[in-house]
Structure formats: structure tokens, C-alpha cells
Write an enzyme that holds these catalytic residues in place. Structure first.
Site, mmCIF file in Angstrom:
data_model
loop_
_atom_site.group_PDB
_atom_site.id
_atom_site.type_symbol
_atom_site.label_atom_id
_atom_site.label_comp_id
_atom_site.label_asym_id
_atom_site.label_seq_id
_atom_site.Cartn_x
_atom_site.Cartn_y
_atom_site.Cartn_z
ATOM 1 N N ASN A 9 38.380 47.191 15.602
ATOM 2 C CA ASN A 9 38.702 47.784 14.309
ATOM 3 C C ASN A 9 37.850 47.083 13.256
ATOM 4 O OD1 ASN A 9 39.852 48.680 11.932
ATOM 5 N ND2 ASN A 9 41.772 47.541 12.188
ATOM 6 N N SER A 206 44.159 38.160 15.959
ATOM 7 C CA SER A 206 43.373 36.933 16.184
ATOM 8 C C SER A 206 42.920 36.759 17.636
ATOM 9 C CB SER A 206 44.148 35.698 15.698
ATOM 10 O OG SER A 206 44.346 35.775 14.299
HETATM 11 C C1 PEP Z 1 43.479 44.069 13.367
HETATM 12 O O1 PEP Z 1 43.331 44.158 12.161
HETATM 13 O O2 PEP Z 1 43.787 45.066 14.019
HETATM 14 C C2 PEP Z 1 43.290 42.759 13.969
HETATM 15 C C3 PEP Z 1 43.834 42.544 15.127
HETATM 16 O O3 PEP Z 1 42.553 41.825 13.252
HETATM 17 P P1 PEP Z 1 42.082 40.370 13.747
HETATM 18 O O4 PEP Z 1 41.617 40.511 15.178
HETATM 19 O O5 PEP Z 1 40.997 40.001 12.815
HETATM 20 O O6 PEP Z 1 43.284 39.490 13.683
#
Ligand code: PEP
Length: 248
Positions: A9, A206
């Protein structure tokens, strides 16, 4: 057998120069796992033309097929641009745009009518987890956001604890497993064992090259929805590789 899915994403990041990152995922994308990138809407059509074996999705769509909705994008438009998936109900949309379960459900219906598969996001806040309400929140979001008619083809569910998104904090593998097992049983109860077992369940929040393999070893984790670490092939490819390895 559920095919593993590594979904990226990109949120509101990326101009045309970023399309080279998708090209650099070509080799990893030829493995067992399906690889999906959801770039900003401005890049969807060009990302589709990139021909890197990566499928492309949108990050949101309107619940209506067309009309006077300035600035919005319909599911049909995404489909016409070559998208095959759309992310719906992301916590950033639930928070920034006050999207609630019934709107997410209407958007999912619109996506299905246009022929898109939906990556539907659910997840609890830290306060809700601390109050031990996680499973109630997830159960309510699943019941309220998913329309009747789900199949293993038209629906993917992503468990994204809000407190883990972009923070570097990750639930324990036991916490992830508890929620994923719970989601599986709720889907089986509502849609029957066949459909319930065929819907893919992603973990998001994350995910990085350093923690991907242990997350992919958790029961009922069929892949990941990745934000920050999907922007650069140098971060996303090791995650895809870990998922491919977990499928062996
Ligand atoms: C997300 O926004 O769907 C997401 C999981 O972000 P991150 O991997 O940066 O935590």
C-alpha cells in the site's frame, strides 16, 4: 490451498519515477506468492502497463458507480485502468474520512459489481486492545463491513492493528495468531466452511524484512499488507521472498 499474497500500500506516495520500483520486483514476483501493489490512483494505469508480473490495485473507491462526487474515483474507473484489487476500510480512511462499516460495506459491493477483489482492512486501536476489546472490535468490523456474497476470490481480509501501522510496533506472534484464528472462525461461521477457509487473511502493521518470516509462520497468516516497506523494491523484495519461502 490459499495462494499467499504480498500486498503493498503506497498510500499518498509516489510519482512516475517510482514505477521503476515495481519493475525491480519482477523476479520476486515470479514465485509462488501473488504480488500486489496499490499505488496512488494517478499511477494505476501506468503501473499496470509495467508488465512485471505484479498485479495492481486501488486504495479506495466510491460506493456509487458514477455521478457528482468531485475528486472521487469509482470502482469501474479502477477496473478500466487495469486494477484487479481495491483496498477498502483502511484505518487511515476510517479516521481521516470518517468512514464507518456501513460505508465500507457499500464500497465493497460497488467493487464487486465492477469486478474488483477487495482487500478489506480491520483493526483495533491501542485503547481498545488495552481494554481487552480486540476480538469484539474485529468481529464487529467483519460483520459490518463485509457484504453478503463473499468468496475466496472477491475478498481478502487484512488485520491491521492501528497502533502497529507506521509505528515500528508489532503485536506478538501469539496476538496475531489469536486474531487470525478468530477471523477464520467468524468467516467460516458466516459464509460456510468452504468459503471461510478460502478467504486469504493478511497481517499488516510495520512488516519489515527483519520480521516477515516469523509473521508468515503464524497460523492463518496468508501474507501481508505492507505500507512503508513496500515503497522500495530493496525492502519489499525480501518480504516477498520470505513469503515465497513460507509457501514451500
Ligand atoms: C498500512 O498502512 O497498511 C501499513 C501496514 O503500513 P506500515 O507497513 O507502514 O505499518
Amino acid at each position: 490451498m490459499r495462494r499467499k499474497l504480498a500486498a503493498g500500500n503506497w498510500k499518498m506516495n509516489g510519482t512516475r519515477a517510482a514505477l521503476a520500483e515495481i519493475g525491480a520486483m519482477r523476479e520476486a514476483a515470479s514465485g509462488a506468492a501473488e504480488v500486489l501493489i496499490c499505488p496512488p490512483a494517478t499511477l494505476v494505469a501506468q503501473a499496470v502497463g509495467n508488465d512485471a508480473g505484479v498485479v495492481i490495485g486501488g486504495q479506495d473507491c466510491h460506493a456509487n458507480a458514477s455521478g457528482a462526487h468531485t475528486g472521487d474515483i469509482s470502482a469501474e474507473m479502477l477496473k478500466d485502468a487495469g486494477a484487479t484489487y481495491v483496498i477498502l476500510g483502511h484505518s487511515e480512511r476510517r479516521q481521516d474520512h470518517d468512514e464507518h462499516d456501513d460505508l465500507v460495506r457499500d464500497k465493497a459491493r460497488a467493487a464487486w459489481e465492477a469486478g474488483l477483489s477487495v482487500v478489506l482492512c480491520v483493526g483495533e486501536s491501542l485503547a481498545q486492545r488495552d481494554a481487552q476489546n480486540t476480538l469484539d472490535i474485529i468481529g464487529g468490523q467483519l460483520a459490518g463491513s463485509i457484504p453478503d456474497g463473499a468468496t475466496g476470490h472477491n475478498l481478502v481480509v487484512a488485520y491491521e492493528p492501528i497502533w502497529a501501522i507506521g509505528t515500528g510496533k508489532v503485536p506478538t506472534t501469539d496476538q496475531i495468531g489469536e486474531v487470525h484464528d478468530f477471523m477464520r472462525s467468524r468467516l467460516e461461521r458466516r459464509f460456510g466452511a468452504g468459503v471461510g477457509r478460502s478467504v486469504r487473511l493478511l497481517y499488516g502493521g510495520s512488516v519489515k524484512p527483519s520480521n516477515a518470516a516469523e509473521i508468515f509462520a503464524v497460523s492463518n497468516v496468508d501474507g501481508a499488507l505492507v505500507g512503508g516497506a513496500s515503497l522500495k523494491a530493496s525492502d519489499f523484495v525480501p518480504i516477498i521472498d520470505a513469503l515465497n519461502d513460507s509457501a514451500d
